[in-house]
Design a protein around this motif. Structure first.
Motif, mmCIF file in Angstrom:
data_model
loop_
_atom_site.group_PDB
_atom_site.id
_atom_site.type_symbol
_atom_site.label_atom_id
_atom_site.label_comp_id
_atom_site.label_asym_id
_atom_site.label_seq_id
_atom_site.Cartn_x
_atom_site.Cartn_y
_atom_site.Cartn_z
ATOM 1 N N THR A 79 0.852 -1.192 0.000
ATOM 2 C CA THR A 79 0.000 0.000 0.000
ATOM 3 C C THR A 79 0.887 1.240 0.000
ATOM 4 O O THR A 79 1.822 1.324 0.802
ATOM 5 C CB THR A 79 -0.902 0.024 1.249
ATOM 6 N N SER A 84 -1.558 8.433 -5.696
ATOM 7 C CA SER A 84 -2.682 7.665 -6.251
ATOM 8 C C SER A 84 -2.200 6.705 -7.343
ATOM 9 O O SER A 84 -1.258 7.003 -8.069
ATOM 10 C CB SER A 84 -3.742 8.608 -6.835
ATOM 11 N N VAL A 86 -3.961 4.090 -10.377
ATOM 12 C CA VAL A 86 -5.076 3.478 -11.093
ATOM 13 C C VAL A 86 -4.474 2.553 -12.146
ATOM 14 O O VAL A 86 -3.705 2.994 -13.008
ATOM 15 C CB VAL A 86 -5.986 4.530 -11.763
ATOM 16 N N ASN A 91 -8.380 0.605 -8.505
ATOM 17 C CA ASN A 91 -7.419 0.792 -7.427
ATOM 18 C C ASN A 91 -6.926 -0.597 -7.007
ATOM 19 O O ASN A 91 -7.718 -1.419 -6.545
ATOM 20 C CB ASN A 91 -8.085 1.508 -6.245
ATOM 21 N N HIS A 93 -5.577 -1.818 -4.502
ATOM 22 C CA HIS A 93 -5.729 -2.211 -3.104
ATOM 23 C C HIS A 93 -7.197 -2.354 -2.707
ATOM 24 O O HIS A 93 -7.553 -3.215 -1.907
ATOM 25 C CB HIS A 93 -5.045 -1.188 -2.189
ATOM 26 N N LYS A 94 -8.055 -1.533 -3.305
ATOM 27 C CA LYS A 94 -9.454 -1.519 -2.884
ATOM 28 C C LYS A 94 -10.342 -2.465 -3.681
ATOM 29 O O LYS A 94 -11.415 -2.849 -3.221
ATOM 30 C CB LYS A 94 -10.003 -0.091 -2.973
#
Length: 336
Positions: A79, A84, A86, A91, A93-94
């Motif tokens: 992380t 940021s 993309v 994302n 991580h999400k």
């Protein structure tokens, strides 16, 4: 298919690690139990980067420059501290579960194959993990297996494969779900020349056929020269160059070197004197011209020398990418 789409978008990316140090002596060890001294180190320091669909990009730098840390953030393993990311519109991580189905990853020193079972069993397990249909698997993997020449290896356990055989199987495993984006971290480390050539040929084919985007980190700069038009050069966590490899070669090396082999012994008085050329004798009939200038000046020099002297051979000595990178690091050059 939109070939101008950004597959990777990174803005002001930073990854910090804490480096702890121990105090000396028994008193110091006791104090370390309650409070520890540490300093914050930035492995990746405020980098911004975009990669378009279908690009093959070489991501290079010395050990500790931050290459693997960047790859681990782009693949969702680490992380970021800030900034940021993309990748493929997600994302990392999400949206982890959906994201991993859109990428392929090969780490040269880590395996995604099961050590004690046959290669084809590992492939079948990965096929289920990625939810690849039988039809898609047969259509795509048939070509991959044939091109990488791993058909005879499929019924062998991974532990019985040579390093070159295993790396070809690792590459095939990363492509079972035919991902649009492939991360390669030192994929040819320790491999012999013939295996490297097979892997490079295969990577070119999937890039041309499927427009697979490839981000390649390696210390073998011949891989970069063979595959990548664009290079991103990292130093101490910062990008110091992002552009065409050919432009890096032009920017980073001042002047060119031309080697003249004459048919007979030649003296410096037989050679043209100009402010742009420094002559260096190798033997009685061989001279090096170190030219401070572009291709036009080199062409003019060769024309003048050939007209006035009997020539056996003329060669423009190309400077290797490895030498260019070494020079950049040694001199602390920031190429733009």
């Amino acid at each position: 298919m939109n070939v101008n789409k950004n597959v990777i978008e990174v803005h002001h990316l930073r990854k910090e690690f804490k480096s702890y140090s121990s105090r000396s002596g028994l008193t110091g060890a006791f104090r370390d139990l309650f409070t520890r001294n540490y300093k914050v180190l930035a492995a990746v320091d405020n980098i911004s980067l975009t990669v378009k669909q279908g690009e093959m990009v070489g991501y290079i730098g010395e050990n500790g420059a931050g290459k693997s840390t960047t790859i681990k953030m782009l693949t969702g393993i680490l992380t970021p501290t800030s900034g940021s990311i993309v990748v493929n519109g997600m994302n990392p991580h999400k949206e982890r579960e959906q994201f991993v189905r859109s990428i392929g990853v090969v780490f040269g020193q880590r395996s995604q194959l099961w050590w004690d079972i046959a290669v084809q069993e590992s492939f079948r397990l990965l096929k289920k993990v990625y939810r690849v249909s039988d039809e898609d698997y047969e259509n795509h993997m048939g070509h991959v297996i044939e091109t990488l020449e791993i058909g005879p290896l499929l019924d062998k356990p991974v532990r019985k494969l040579s390093l070159g055989q295993r790396m070809r199987c690792e590459l095939a495993a990363a492509l079972i779900h035919n991902p649009p984006l492939l991360f390669l971290d030192e994929p040819t480390i320790g491999l012999d020349v013939l295996v490297k050539l097979k892997i490079r040929k295969f990577l070119k084919e999937i890039n041309e056929q499927y427009k697979t985007t490839i981000l390649l980190t390696t210390h073998d700069l011949t891989d970069i020269e063979a595959l990548c038009e664009r290079v991103v050069l990292l130093d101490e966590g910062k990008i110091v160059y992002d552009g065409k490899l050919s432009q890096l070669q032009m920017n980073a090396v001042e002047g060119k070197q031309v080697q003249f082999e004459f048919l007979k012994e030649t003296f410096v008085t037989d050679l043209p004197e100009t402010s742009n050329v420094l002559w260096e004798q190798k033997d009685a009939a061989t001279w090096l011209a170190n030219v401070n200038g572009d291709e036009r000046i080199v062409s003019e020099l060769i024309s003048i020398v050939v007209q006035k002297n009997p020539i056996k051979n003329v060669r423009i000595n190309e400077v290797s990418t490895e030498e260019i990178i070494r020079k950049i690091y040694e001199e602390g050059m920031a190429v733009t």
